[in-house]
Design an enzyme around this catalytic site. Structure first.
Site, PDB file in Angstrom:
ATOM      1  N   LYS A 105      37.986  35.659  38.333  1.00 38.57           N
ATOM      2  CA  LYS A 105      38.760  35.025  37.560  1.00 38.57           C
ATOM      3  C   LYS A 105      38.250  35.194  36.184  1.00 38.57           C
ATOM      4  O   LYS A 105      37.718  34.327  35.705  1.00 38.57           O
ATOM      5  CB  LYS A 105      39.194  33.439  37.999  1.00 38.57           C
ATOM      6  CG  LYS A 105      40.041  32.831  37.569  1.00 38.57           C
ATOM      7  CD  LYS A 105      40.345  31.561  38.063  1.00 38.57           C
ATOM      8  CE  LYS A 105      41.444  30.675  37.659  1.00 38.57           C
ATOM      9  NZ  LYS A 105      41.554  29.454  38.312  1.00 38.57           N
ATOM     10  N   GLU A 126      47.830  27.021  34.484  1.00 35.90           N
ATOM     11  CA  GLU A 126      47.416  28.335  35.404  1.00 35.90           C
ATOM     12  C   GLU A 126      48.705  28.679  36.269  1.00 35.90           C
ATOM     13  O   GLU A 126      48.936  30.036  36.439  1.00 35.90           O
ATOM     14  CB  GLU A 126      46.281  27.989  36.213  1.00 35.90           C
ATOM     15  CG  GLU A 126      45.039  27.761  35.410  1.00 35.90           C
ATOM     16  CD  GLU A 126      43.740  27.472  36.324  1.00 35.90           C
ATOM     17  OE1 GLU A 126      42.971  28.319  36.399  1.00 35.90           O
ATOM     18  OE2 GLU A 126      43.690  26.401  36.896  1.00 35.90           O
ATOM     19  N   ILE A 169      40.008  29.452  44.371  1.00 34.56           N
ATOM     20  CA  ILE A 169      39.937  30.726  44.877  1.00 34.56           C
ATOM     21  C   ILE A 169      38.979  30.952  45.929  1.00 34.56           C
ATOM     22  O   ILE A 169      39.106  31.878  46.725  1.00 34.56           O
ATOM     23  CB  ILE A 169      39.513  31.579  43.576  1.00 34.56           C
ATOM     24  CG1 ILE A 169      37.892  31.310  43.014  1.00 34.56           C
ATOM     25  CG2 ILE A 169      40.348  31.761  42.608  1.00 34.56           C
ATOM     26  CD1 ILE A 169      37.358  32.196  42.011  1.00 34.56           C
ATOM     27  N   GLU A 170      38.287  29.846  46.404  1.00 34.71           N
ATOM     28  CA  GLU A 170      37.494  29.891  47.571  1.00 34.71           C
ATOM     29  C   GLU A 170      38.299  29.871  48.873  1.00 34.71           C
ATOM     30  O   GLU A 170      38.057  30.789  49.786  1.00 34.71           O
ATOM     31  CB  GLU A 170      36.569  28.704  47.605  1.00 34.71           C
ATOM     32  CG  GLU A 170      35.543  28.484  46.449  1.00 34.71           C
ATOM     33  CD  GLU A 170      35.776  27.717  45.249  1.00 34.71           C
ATOM     34  OE1 GLU A 170      37.193  28.003  44.992  1.00 34.71           O
ATOM     35  OE2 GLU A 170      35.084  26.906  44.883  1.00 34.71           O
ATOM     36  N   TYR A 204      42.650  51.905  54.564  1.00 30.52           N
ATOM     37  CA  TYR A 204      42.581  51.102  53.429  1.00 30.52           C
ATOM     38  C   TYR A 204      43.847  50.828  52.689  1.00 30.52           C
ATOM     39  O   TYR A 204      44.042  49.786  51.901  1.00 30.52           O
ATOM     40  CB  TYR A 204      41.424  51.562  52.607  1.00 30.52           C
ATOM     41  CG  TYR A 204      41.443  53.049  52.231  1.00 30.52           C
ATOM     42  CD1 TYR A 204      42.061  53.676  51.243  1.00 30.52           C
ATOM     43  CD2 TYR A 204      40.593  53.914  52.994  1.00 30.52           C
ATOM     44  CE1 TYR A 204      41.995  54.997  51.104  1.00 30.52           C
ATOM     45  CE2 TYR A 204      40.520  54.989  52.746  1.00 30.52           C
ATOM     46  CZ  TYR A 204      41.027  55.599  51.854  1.00 30.52           C
ATOM     47  OH  TYR A 204      40.899  57.189  51.564  1.00 30.52           O
TER      48      TYR A 204
END
Length: 123
Positions: free
Chosen positions: A102, A24, A75-76, A56
């Protein structure tokens, strides 16, 4: 209680190298981010004032900087960093809810994507 409104940045796409596996990091992949920002109303709406809301474009740049920055295994953890950073960067944000998708998660089967959602309340 102060009135609030929601700003949402939806499906922001970035190429990055997050994940537990060495492949990855080596290959990288696309990640998709949604950020739902609960913003204290202040004078922004009544006075049409950009200085009293969340810009934004700047929020997107902050998300991009974090997602494309240093590698994270989870990813948390990445989603929490985005949420906390946005709350710290913009004093008007009361709550940030960040989802990261993902699509190419290394799982032994077919799926559209893995998604994690983290919610952070500003201090």
């Amino acid at each position: 209680m102060t009135a609030t409104y929601i700003i949402t940045l939806k499906n922001c796409a970035f190429f990055a190298r997050h994940g537990v596996l060495d492949e990855e990091e080596f290959l990288g992949q696309r990640f998709f981010v949604d950020a739902e920002l609960e913003v204290e109303q202040g004078t922004a709406l009544a006075e049409d004032c950009i200085d009293d809301t969340v810009h934004y474009g700047i929020a997107f740049a902050e998300i991009e900087r974090i997602i494309t920055g240093r590698r994270r295994y989870l990813i948390e953890a990445l989603a929490l960093e985005v949420a906390k950073t946005l709350c710290a960067r913009f004093r008007q944000i009361r709550r940030a809810k960040v989802s990261i998708r993902k699509p190419n998660a290394p799982v032994p089967g077919v799926l559209d994507y893995v998604e994690v959602t983290v919610e952070h309340v500003a201090e």
